[in-house]
Design a protein around this motif. Structure first.
Motif, PDB file in Angstrom:
ATOM      1  N   VAL A  33     -51.029 -49.583  47.209  1.00 40.84           N
ATOM      2  CA  VAL A  33     -51.265 -51.068  47.464  1.00 40.84           C
ATOM      3  C   VAL A  33     -50.144 -51.508  48.377  1.00 40.84           C
ATOM      4  O   VAL A  33     -50.559 -52.134  49.474  1.00 40.84           O
ATOM      5  CB  VAL A  33     -51.531 -51.943  46.399  1.00 40.84           C
ATOM      6  N   GLY A  34     -49.027 -51.178  48.127  1.00 36.75           N
ATOM      7  CA  GLY A  34     -47.869 -51.895  48.837  1.00 36.75           C
ATOM      8  C   GLY A  34     -47.485 -51.209  50.121  1.00 36.75           C
ATOM      9  O   GLY A  34     -47.140 -52.022  51.189  1.00 36.75           O
ATOM     10  N   ILE A  35     -47.798 -49.854  50.412  1.00 37.81           N
ATOM     11  CA  ILE A  35     -47.164 -49.333  51.598  1.00 37.81           C
ATOM     12  C   ILE A  35     -48.116 -50.183  52.977  1.00 37.81           C
ATOM     13  O   ILE A  35     -47.351 -50.255  53.916  1.00 37.81           O
ATOM     14  CB  ILE A  35     -47.371 -47.991  51.723  1.00 37.81           C
ATOM     15  N   GLY A  36     -49.139 -50.121  52.771  1.00 35.93           N
ATOM     16  CA  GLY A  36     -50.172 -50.668  53.819  1.00 35.93           C
ATOM     17  C   GLY A  36     -49.668 -51.988  54.314  1.00 35.93           C
ATOM     18  O   GLY A  36     -49.415 -52.679  55.289  1.00 35.93           O
ATOM     19  N   TYR A  37     -49.389 -53.101  52.934  1.00 33.21           N
ATOM     20  CA  TYR A  37     -49.024 -54.262  53.184  1.00 33.21           C
ATOM     21  C   TYR A  37     -47.708 -54.524  53.986  1.00 33.21           C
ATOM     22  O   TYR A  37     -47.734 -55.135  54.990  1.00 33.21           O
ATOM     23  CB  TYR A  37     -48.857 -54.861  51.959  1.00 33.21           C
ATOM     24  N   TRP A  38     -46.729 -53.691  53.532  1.00 30.60           N
ATOM     25  CA  TRP A  38     -45.428 -53.846  54.165  1.00 30.60           C
ATOM     26  C   TRP A  38     -45.498 -53.206  55.497  1.00 30.60           C
ATOM     27  O   TRP A  38     -44.474 -53.543  56.508  1.00 30.60           O
ATOM     28  CB  TRP A  38     -44.513 -53.270  53.302  1.00 30.60           C
ATOM     29  N   MET A  39     -46.202 -52.161  55.746  1.00 31.58           N
ATOM     30  CA  MET A  39     -46.330 -51.611  57.081  1.00 31.58           C
ATOM     31  C   MET A  39     -46.671 -52.770  58.154  1.00 31.58           C
ATOM     32  O   MET A  39     -46.262 -52.944  59.294  1.00 31.58           O
ATOM     33  CB  MET A  39     -47.288 -50.726  56.972  1.00 31.58           C
ATOM     34  N   THR A  40     -47.607 -53.540  57.749  1.00 34.70           N
ATOM     35  CA  THR A  40     -48.035 -54.635  58.733  1.00 34.70           C
ATOM     36  C   THR A  40     -46.771 -55.539  59.198  1.00 34.70           C
ATOM     37  O   THR A  40     -46.823 -55.884  60.509  1.00 34.70           O
ATOM     38  CB  THR A  40     -49.059 -55.639  58.373  1.00 34.70           C
ATOM     39  N   PHE A  41     -45.869 -55.858  58.441  1.00 32.82           N
ATOM     40  CA  PHE A  41     -44.870 -56.791  58.793  1.00 32.82           C
ATOM     41  C   PHE A  41     -43.613 -55.815  59.778  1.00 32.82           C
ATOM     42  O   PHE A  41     -43.107 -56.449  60.813  1.00 32.82           O
ATOM     43  CB  PHE A  41     -43.946 -57.168  57.728  1.00 32.82           C
ATOM     44  N   LEU A  42     -43.843 -54.615  59.545  1.00 29.66           N
ATOM     45  CA  LEU A  42     -42.704 -53.829  60.130  1.00 29.66           C
ATOM     46  C   LEU A  42     -43.628 -53.519  61.656  1.00 29.66           C
ATOM     47  O   LEU A  42     -42.902 -53.285  62.872  1.00 29.66           O
ATOM     48  CB  LEU A  42     -42.656 -52.410  59.562  1.00 29.66           C
ATOM     49  N   VAL A  43     -44.938 -53.329  61.878  1.00 30.54           N
ATOM     50  CA  VAL A  43     -45.357 -53.023  62.988  1.00 30.54           C
ATOM     51  C   VAL A  43     -45.353 -54.359  63.877  1.00 30.54           C
ATOM     52  O   VAL A  43     -44.916 -54.125  65.076  1.00 30.54           O
ATOM     53  CB  VAL A  43     -46.948 -52.805  62.852  1.00 30.54           C
ATOM     54  N   ALA A  44     -45.279 -55.469  63.312  1.00 27.65           N
ATOM     55  CA  ALA A  44     -45.132 -56.746  64.046  1.00 27.65           C
ATOM     56  C   ALA A  44     -43.749 -56.858  64.590  1.00 27.65           C
ATOM     57  O   ALA A  44     -43.383 -57.118  65.827  1.00 27.65           O
ATOM     58  CB  ALA A  44     -45.384 -57.728  62.975  1.00 27.65           C
ATOM     59  N   TRP A  84     -57.186 -46.136  61.801  1.00 23.33           N
ATOM     60  CA  TRP A  84     -56.308 -45.860  60.673  1.00 23.33           C
ATOM     61  C   TRP A  84     -55.364 -47.184  59.993  1.00 23.33           C
ATOM     62  O   TRP A  84     -55.170 -47.101  58.987  1.00 23.33           O
ATOM     63  CB  TRP A  84     -55.225 -45.036  61.538  1.00 23.33           C
ATOM     64  N   ARG A  85     -55.123 -48.093  60.855  1.00 24.63           N
ATOM     65  CA  ARG A  85     -54.610 -49.474  60.275  1.00 24.63           C
ATOM     66  C   ARG A  85     -55.517 -49.978  59.091  1.00 24.63           C
ATOM     67  O   ARG A  85     -54.912 -50.501  58.238  1.00 24.63           O
ATOM     68  CB  ARG A  85     -54.381 -50.386  61.383  1.00 24.63           C
ATOM     69  N   THR A  86     -56.513 -49.912  59.436  1.00 26.54           N
ATOM     70  CA  THR A  86     -57.767 -50.494  58.824  1.00 26.54           C
ATOM     71  C   THR A  86     -57.837 -49.909  57.218  1.00 26.54           C
ATOM     72  O   THR A  86     -57.731 -50.488  56.141  1.00 26.54           O
ATOM     73  CB  THR A  86     -59.038 -50.794  59.232  1.00 26.54           C
ATOM     74  N   VAL A  87     -57.773 -48.721  57.491  1.00 24.21           N
ATOM     75  CA  VAL A  87     -57.756 -47.666  56.224  1.00 24.21           C
ATOM     76  C   VAL A  87     -56.565 -48.059  55.441  1.00 24.21           C
ATOM     77  O   VAL A  87     -56.651 -48.186  54.072  1.00 24.21           O
ATOM     78  CB  VAL A  87     -57.737 -46.318  56.544  1.00 24.21           C
TER      79      VAL A  87
END
Length: 299
Positions: A173-184, A112-115
């Motif tokens: 495009v943006g949601i997955g990118y910003w998600m990575t910072f919040l997951v961290a 799911w993270r990859t998608v």
């Protein structure tokens, strides 16, 4: 001796070390200083110079006065501010919700993270072309609506819908990118805080409100500021999908600036518009930092 390790200072040429540690430090900093000078300070100085130079060769604030009286620029400001007010909460709210969901141990979490991250690997211009096909009157989205018995929509050719189509595309495009910072950021929250909240009888919502959000203040501040700046600079999707139309409903400030500089050849007006954009971004970001600062007694 050959077997001894050489320090970093030993690798600096002798003529640079002659002036002491200051010369060596300057030698290592020189490329970065040159890059800042050539890529940041000189263009900024040129923009200020051009913004003050009038068509008759004199200097003054005429370009700024003209811009604020120009209906096209006024419309671009209004559209840009509306766009920012809509897209930023949408992107950050959805990115946070997905980050919280994917922070739990759910099946196939890596998949799911990859998608969700795949759109980041696609150039923004290619993404815009893909969505232009999706939003076509005879495109797949209208095909799905027709199959469900719903009326077809005009999407990019509608004054009321075009801006929302841009928001959907940039959010894809943006949601997955910003998600990575919040997951961290979520991974850095100590599990002991949730254990203590559970012992105190806190519900899932109370844990999110009183544990997760306060602990995510710094990552959220970074995401909010970076997302705001990025969305003020949106250009390629607008240029490819709508060109600022229909009827100026998607004429974001970067698209308007491009048209002023390269279509109407108004270099002074474009430079003045650039400075106004920078001032707006700095003002908005300053307010965001102020709102996100921890209150007295909080970490």
């Amino acid at each position: 001796m050959m077997g001894q390790r050489r320090s970093l200072a030993d690798l600096v040429p002798t003529f640079l070390r002659g002036g002491g540690e200051g010369s060596a430090a300057l030698a290592f900093l020189a490329p970065a200083i040159a890059a800042v000078l050539v890529l940041r300070l000189l263009p900024s100085g040129r923009a200020i110079f051009e913004s003050l130079r009038l068509p008759d060769g004199s200097f003054g604030l005429g370009n700024f006065v003209f811009l604020f009286g120009d209906p096209g620029f006024q419309n671009s400001l209004k559209v840009t501010l509306l766009f920012a007010l809509l897209v930023n909460p949408f992107q950050i709210g959805l990115a946070l919700a997905i980050a919280v969901l994917l922070n739990d141990k759910i099946p196939s979490i890596g998949l799911w993270r990859t998608v969700l991250l795949l759109p980041i690997a696609i150039p923004q211009s290619i993404s815009a072309i893909i969505w232009s096909v999706i939003f076509r009157p005879d495109g797949p989205l209208n095909g799905i609506l027709g199959a469900l018995g719903l009326p077809e929509q005009r999407f990019l050719t509608s004054v009321d819908q075009a801006l929302f189509c841009i928001i959907v595309m940039v959010s894809w495009v943006g949601i997955g990118y910003w998600m990575t910072f919040l997951v961290a950021g979520l991974k850095d929250i100590p599990a002991s805080l949730y254990e203590a909240a559970t012992i105190d009888g806190a519900s899932a919502w109370q844990q999110f409100r009183y544990v997760t959000l306060p602990q995510l203040r710094r990552p959220l501040t970074f995401v909010l500021v970076a997302d705001t700046v990025a969305n003020f600079l949106i250009f390629a999707p607008v240029q490819i999908l709508t060109g600022g139309g229909p009827e100026g409903s998607t004429d974001l400030i970067m698209n308007n600036l491009y048209s002023r500089a390269f279509i109407t050849n108004d270099a002074g007006g474009a430079a003045a518009q650039t400075l106004i954009l920078v001032a707006i971004v700095v003002a908005v970001v300053s307010v965001q930092f102020r709102l996100m600062l921890p209150k007295d007694g909080q970490g």
